[in-house]
Design an enzyme around this catalytic site. Structure first.
Site, mmCIF file in Angstrom:
data_model
loop_
_atom_site.group_PDB
_atom_site.id
_atom_site.type_symbol
_atom_site.label_atom_id
_atom_site.label_comp_id
_atom_site.label_asym_id
_atom_site.label_seq_id
_atom_site.Cartn_x
_atom_site.Cartn_y
_atom_site.Cartn_z
ATOM 1 N N HIS A 1 0.366 6.224 -5.582
ATOM 2 C CA HIS A 1 0.826 4.731 -5.191
ATOM 3 C C HIS A 1 0.076 4.500 -3.869
ATOM 4 O O HIS A 1 -0.170 2.989 -4.084
ATOM 5 C CB HIS A 1 2.563 4.944 -4.898
ATOM 6 C CG HIS A 1 2.735 3.545 -4.383
ATOM 7 N ND1 HIS A 1 3.779 2.827 -5.102
ATOM 8 C CD2 HIS A 1 2.963 3.491 -3.039
ATOM 9 C CE1 HIS A 1 4.148 1.898 -4.268
ATOM 10 N NE2 HIS A 1 3.623 2.111 -2.918
ATOM 11 N N GLU A 2 -0.158 5.172 -3.076
ATOM 12 C CA GLU A 2 -0.938 4.574 -1.909
ATOM 13 C C GLU A 2 -2.181 4.160 -2.245
ATOM 14 O O GLU A 2 -2.978 3.359 -1.695
ATOM 15 C CB GLU A 2 -0.845 5.573 -0.766
ATOM 16 C CG GLU A 2 0.621 5.948 -0.117
ATOM 17 C CD GLU A 2 1.345 4.737 0.076
ATOM 18 O OE1 GLU A 2 0.992 3.630 0.681
ATOM 19 O OE2 GLU A 2 2.471 4.679 -0.095
ATOM 20 N N HIS B 1 -2.511 0.951 -3.796
ATOM 21 C CA HIS B 1 -2.662 -0.307 -2.713
ATOM 22 C C HIS B 1 -4.069 -0.352 -2.171
ATOM 23 O O HIS B 1 -4.561 -1.464 -2.051
ATOM 24 C CB HIS B 1 -1.515 0.192 -1.290
ATOM 25 C CG HIS B 1 -0.491 -0.151 -1.499
ATOM 26 N ND1 HIS B 1 0.192 -1.359 -2.060
ATOM 27 C CD2 HIS B 1 0.891 0.411 -1.275
ATOM 28 C CE1 HIS B 1 1.394 -1.319 -2.134
ATOM 29 N NE2 HIS B 1 1.936 -0.285 -1.705
ATOM 30 N N GLU C 1 4.268 -3.856 -4.079
ATOM 31 C CA GLU C 1 5.065 -2.874 -4.354
ATOM 32 C C GLU C 1 5.073 -2.358 -5.862
ATOM 33 O O GLU C 1 4.817 -1.536 -6.442
ATOM 34 C CB GLU C 1 6.252 -2.526 -3.815
ATOM 35 C CG GLU C 1 6.275 -2.707 -2.265
ATOM 36 C CD GLU C 1 5.596 -1.360 -1.824
ATOM 37 O OE1 GLU C 1 5.657 -0.125 -2.511
ATOM 38 O OE2 GLU C 1 4.707 -1.413 -0.941
#
Length: 301
Positions: free
Chosen positions: A123-124, A127, A194
């Site tokens: 997930h990071e 980003h 998100e």
């Protein structure tokens, strides 16, 4: 456009506090903050959290997991950091993929399984790949500056003093309008990004259900365990994978339940799980129980 909106708010607040001269000064300050944050976003955030960099020797499992995920995402290897805090959370920062860094707390690594940690770090990295990190950090900086400047509106009320409405306009804009508008813009940026990072992270890790499980585990704990950085600087809350100590209405993140539902809907469409392509090596699994290490708290259940 969103950064321009925040800069315009900053200038409007400067105008009500100091007229045209105040607006010009606010413009210069906003431009200076944008430039400074562009080059130093990662340093600002990492120093704020007292994060320490780790490598393949000091944290082999954690570092190796990020390396495998970065390869799957076709990203340059980011710098990897560890934060010695019981609060379970993680974030990414940096102005572009070539200057990115990812960080996780020891609380998060000790709480989750390997697959769940892979989902969080994917997930990071999403980003980073989506180039969210620079915008989110810059927005947090400017939004924080608007709130700070708004506090001065209680004491320094400029604007058009001759017609008598300068004090009222300055007070209303400084105390209510500008901080609230900045918060709305900040939430709009973070909430939409998100969802995008969840979807892209599930594709990178190949296991949306593991990320959903991780979100379910850490969201409740993140509300209960104090986060000193977020308490000192609320604008930092949007950087984390889950929100901290705020109601859903004013959260910088979508409701965790909605994120989990979206990830569950992706099950079976995300590809091969990262563990299937990069199985745990025998050397990474202890033959007998061993004392956990603060440098490498990642475990496999």
């Amino acid at each position: 456009m969103l950064l321009s909106a925040l800069t315009a708010l900053f200038m409007a607040l400067g105008y009500t506090l100091g007229g045209s001269g105040g607006a010009f000064i606010a413009l210069l300050v906003a431009a200076g903050m944008n430039l400074f944050t562009f080059w130093n976003a990662d340093k600002i955030v990492l120093s704020m959290h007292n994060a320490r960099e780790v490598d393949a020797q000091s944290a082999p499992e954690y570092y190796g997991l990020v390396r495998d995920l970065a390869q799957r995402a076709r990203l340059p290897m980011p710098r990897v950091y560890l934060i010695d805090e019981p609060h379970p959370n993680a974030f990414a920062t940096g102005r572009d993929p070539e200057h990115a860094a990812v960080a996780a707390t020891t609380g998060l690594l000790s709480m989750l399984t390997r697959e769940e940690v892979a989902g969080v770090m994917a997930h990071e990295l999403a980003h980073v790949k989506n180039r969210d990190t620079l915008i989110m950090t810059m927005v947090a900086t400017i939004a924080g500056a608007i709130s700070m400047l708004a506090n001065f509106g209680l004491f320094f009320r400029g604007g058009n003093q001759e017609n008598g409405h300068g004090n009222i306009a300055a007070t209303l804009l400084a105390v209510i309008v500008a901080p609230f508008a900045a918060m709305i813009v900040q939430m709009a940026i973070s909430r939409t990004r998100e969802y995008g990072a969840d979807a892209a992270g599930a594709q990178i890790s190949g296991n949306p259900r593991a990320l959903a499980s991780a979100l379910a585990k850490i969201s409740g704990k993140a509300e209960m365990i104090p986060n000193p950085v977020a308490e000192r600087n609320p604008a930092a809350a949007q950087l984390y994978i889950v929100p901290v100590h705020v109601s859903e209405l004013f959260s910088t993140h979508p409701a965790t339940e909605k994120r989990i539902a979206a990830l569950e809907a992706m099950t079976g469409t995300a590809g091969v799980p990262v563990s299937a392509l990069n199985p745990v090596r025998p050397s990474m699994v202890a033959a007998k129980p061993r004392k956990s290490s603060a440098l490498d708290p990642l475990r496999r259940d």
